[in-house]
Scaffold this active site. Sequence first.
Site, PDB file in Angstrom:
ATOM      1  N   HIS A  66       0.859  -1.136  -0.041  1.00 44.58           N
ATOM      2  CA  HIS A  66      -0.012  -0.155  -0.110  1.00 44.58           C
ATOM      3  C   HIS A  66       0.893   1.356  -0.007  1.00 44.58           C
ATOM      4  O   HIS A  66       0.327   2.083  -0.163  1.00 44.58           O
ATOM      5  CB  HIS A  66      -1.208   0.082   1.307  1.00 44.58           C
ATOM      6  CG  HIS A  66      -2.058  -0.968   1.091  1.00 44.58           C
ATOM      7  ND1 HIS A  66      -3.331  -0.728   1.344  1.00 44.58           N
ATOM      8  CD2 HIS A  66      -2.068  -2.266   0.512  1.00 44.58           C
ATOM      9  CE1 HIS A  66      -4.158  -1.724   1.002  1.00 44.58           C
ATOM     10  NE2 HIS A  66      -3.640  -2.506   0.410  1.00 44.58           N
ATOM     11  N   SER A 117      -0.661  -0.953  -6.112  1.00 41.45           N
ATOM     12  CA  SER A 117      -0.383  -2.292  -6.897  1.00 41.45           C
ATOM     13  C   SER A 117       0.247  -1.993  -8.225  1.00 41.45           C
ATOM     14  O   SER A 117       0.141  -0.787  -8.775  1.00 41.45           O
ATOM     15  CB  SER A 117      -1.839  -2.931  -7.293  1.00 41.45           C
ATOM     16  OG  SER A 117      -2.447  -3.273  -6.125  1.00 41.45           O
ATOM     17  N   LYS A 174     -14.856  -8.164  -7.477  1.00 43.92           N
ATOM     18  CA  LYS A 174     -14.069  -9.045  -8.480  1.00 43.92           C
ATOM     19  C   LYS A 174     -13.251 -10.325  -7.903  1.00 43.92           C
ATOM     20  O   LYS A 174     -13.175 -11.332  -8.357  1.00 43.92           O
ATOM     21  CB  LYS A 174     -13.071  -8.303  -9.541  1.00 43.92           C
ATOM     22  CG  LYS A 174     -12.397  -9.103 -10.661  1.00 43.92           C
ATOM     23  CD  LYS A 174     -11.486  -7.964 -11.353  1.00 43.92           C
ATOM     24  CE  LYS A 174     -10.987  -8.635 -12.334  1.00 43.92           C
ATOM     25  NZ  LYS A 174     -10.039  -7.794 -13.301  1.00 43.92           N
ATOM     26  N   ASP A 175     -12.892  -9.922  -6.674  1.00 39.09           N
ATOM     27  CA  ASP A 175     -12.039 -10.798  -5.798  1.00 39.09           C
ATOM     28  C   ASP A 175     -13.158 -11.977  -5.502  1.00 39.09           C
ATOM     29  O   ASP A 175     -12.882 -12.874  -5.229  1.00 39.09           O
ATOM     30  CB  ASP A 175     -11.392 -10.306  -4.664  1.00 39.09           C
ATOM     31  CG  ASP A 175      -9.967  -9.761  -5.000  1.00 39.09           C
ATOM     32  OD1 ASP A 175      -9.648  -9.601  -6.203  1.00 39.09           O
ATOM     33  OD2 ASP A 175      -9.417  -8.876  -4.390  1.00 39.09           O
ATOM     34  N   GLU A 186       5.888 -33.701  -1.203  1.00 42.22           N
ATOM     35  CA  GLU A 186       4.519 -33.097  -1.978  1.00 42.22           C
ATOM     36  C   GLU A 186       4.849 -32.333  -3.304  1.00 42.22           C
ATOM     37  O   GLU A 186       5.948 -32.117  -3.582  1.00 42.22           O
ATOM     38  CB  GLU A 186       3.776 -32.137  -0.917  1.00 42.22           C
ATOM     39  CG  GLU A 186       3.251 -33.147   0.042  1.00 42.22           C
ATOM     40  CD  GLU A 186       1.909 -33.755  -0.083  1.00 42.22           C
ATOM     41  OE1 GLU A 186       2.048 -34.957  -0.429  1.00 42.22           O
ATOM     42  OE2 GLU A 186       0.878 -33.240   0.230  1.00 42.22           O
TER      43      GLU A 186
END
Lengths: 433, 255
Positions: A225, A229, A253-254, A297
Amino acid sequence: MAAPPPEAHSAARTPATGYGRLTRWIDYRLPFIASMEHHFTDYPTPVNLNYWWNFGSLAGIILVIMIVTGVTLAMYYTPDASLAFDSVQRIMRDVNYGWLIRYIHMNGASAFFLIVYIHLFRGLYYGSYKYPRELLWILGVIILLLMIATAFMGYVLPWGQMSYWAATVITNLFSAIPVIGHPIVTLLWGGYVVGDPTLHRFFALHYLLPFIIVAVIGLHLIALHQHGSNNPLGIDKRGPQDTIPFHPYYTIKDMFGLMVFLLLFALVVFYIPNYLVEPDNYIPANSLQTPPHIVPEWYLLPFYAILRSITFTIFGIPAKLLGVCAALGAMLILFFVPWLDTSPVRSARFRPVYKWVYWLLPISLIALGWVGAHEPKGIVVIIGQIATAYFYFHFLILLPVLGKFERPRPLPISIAAAVLGPRAAVAGAAEGQ
Amino acid sequence: MLKAAAAALAAALALVVAGAAEAQEEAPPPPHQTWSFDGVFGTYNEATLQRGFAVYQQVCSACHPVTHLYFRDLEKIGYTEDEVKGIAAKYTVTAGPNKEGQMFKRPARPADHIPGPFPNDEAARAANNGGLPPDLSLITLARDGGPDYVYAIVGLGFTKPPPGFKPIPGTYYNQYFAGNHIKMPPPLHPGAVKFDGQPASVPQMAHDVAAFLNWAAEPNLDERHQTGAKVVLFLVVAVIVFYAAKRRIWSRIPH
């Protein structure tokens, strides 16, 4: 008595009108609402983020899911070598919805890595690590390393055959370090073999590390922040015409992206919950019987493959030590990416060569993943060595050299100009001022 | 970027799938059988599971425990509470100590684990020529192929060894067992168990016991499939709703 606090004085940090007296009273003393508004509601975000930007918030949400399910599992799980395996079965059979919580936690680890790897490769493609976001990137790499440690220790907890032998193989790697190697291994084990003390301390650390991850994510968000972004164009925002408030545009959107993810995740959890599990891990740990293939894994397979690809000694340094260094180096090299990439242009969209050679990195990692899952003989070893060599070549030679010689395509004047066309951008700029 | 990423992801998945399939050793993969619990809407068939339990009880339980099962679990495959009490009462368990501090034997109750055939692993090895008969309550999760593997081992694998096969004393040839030398003698013979008074065939017993053992490993499969259908349906609706909301909100601004 003093007069009521003059809330109006803190106009810059006070929430907009429409809040009640109590909220204003609290916010004057603890600017919680104001900070939330500042960081999650009004937070100016580039208008042009694509769906690859969904994976950051998605990673945060899956971490919350992991912590909630993990704390719940810890209420029933017993970290004792003679009881751990049975306590997991108890969860699966007799605890209400225990099977669901465990399957979510188990597959959630894979989902978390998949999401974080996509998030990381998005950063690599769009140059999100470049000035002024170097620390943001470094904090992300620290989160990845903490995740790897947490996931490894979590994998040991069910105390099945693969848990036990993965713990043995991975902790033994530290013994390759000269002088302090063996004391480190003894410390990790809490004794001279992998056993009950190992399980207890891994459980304690597996419970602790996620909260440290949360703290580092806090720093990651503060760093994010600070400058906001990055975006698919990789150019700085120049004014209000380039941004939109985070809420409602990116919250919705998220949320949409989250629903798509949850749908895919539910299909795995409910219909193929054991797809990624080695069957050997449903056999209780047995120190006298080594499984035919010990594999980590999937999310650690590339590093495992790099480790095994070093089959030769250099200057008398044993292959095991070199392998450990190579695997560790493959993680640590990420810290230096902001300085290894010398191109002034962030987004691969405007880098005609990098745009294509970028893909060789994920391809080499997928090849390494395949190598890690197979027995190291014949062609498997050769492919592993070629892919390992490429991995290092990509970071140490390609990125620095390409930045110097590649001629980037011209960058757009502004985000708004690129997204809306030049005229709209000018109008938007006028409106914004 | 999206297309290229999808291609890379598909390649990765193909490799992972290939890797998973190739991971086992020489023994051929067990052929796939049809199971009532296959697929998204698959459920267990109680009659099959009860027949499978009969096979386990009359054949397998001579050597193999089902460590994680309680007698009470049998109520989930259609036995009534009284039937389960009756089944349990035929077993004897050690309980105690009583007020005098003595351990004592008593008939098993529904809340007891189903006792295994041997008191410990050493006793099991001593009675089985050095081999340890594995716990069967997780066997379908602990072997590649799951119920197909169980079916292949007990129903298909004990064939005539190929020419040149070197037998090891005390072992039997089994086509689907890793290394082909298995210490377990062929367990199923035609008519070894009677279903409703009729002698059962080997394939039927193998099928039913494999289904029973799959239930023993995943007793919550029915609930998982049913809950899953509801959750998936809910999320499909949620995806559509949130997509519409996203479109609508974003239509307010040029982008």
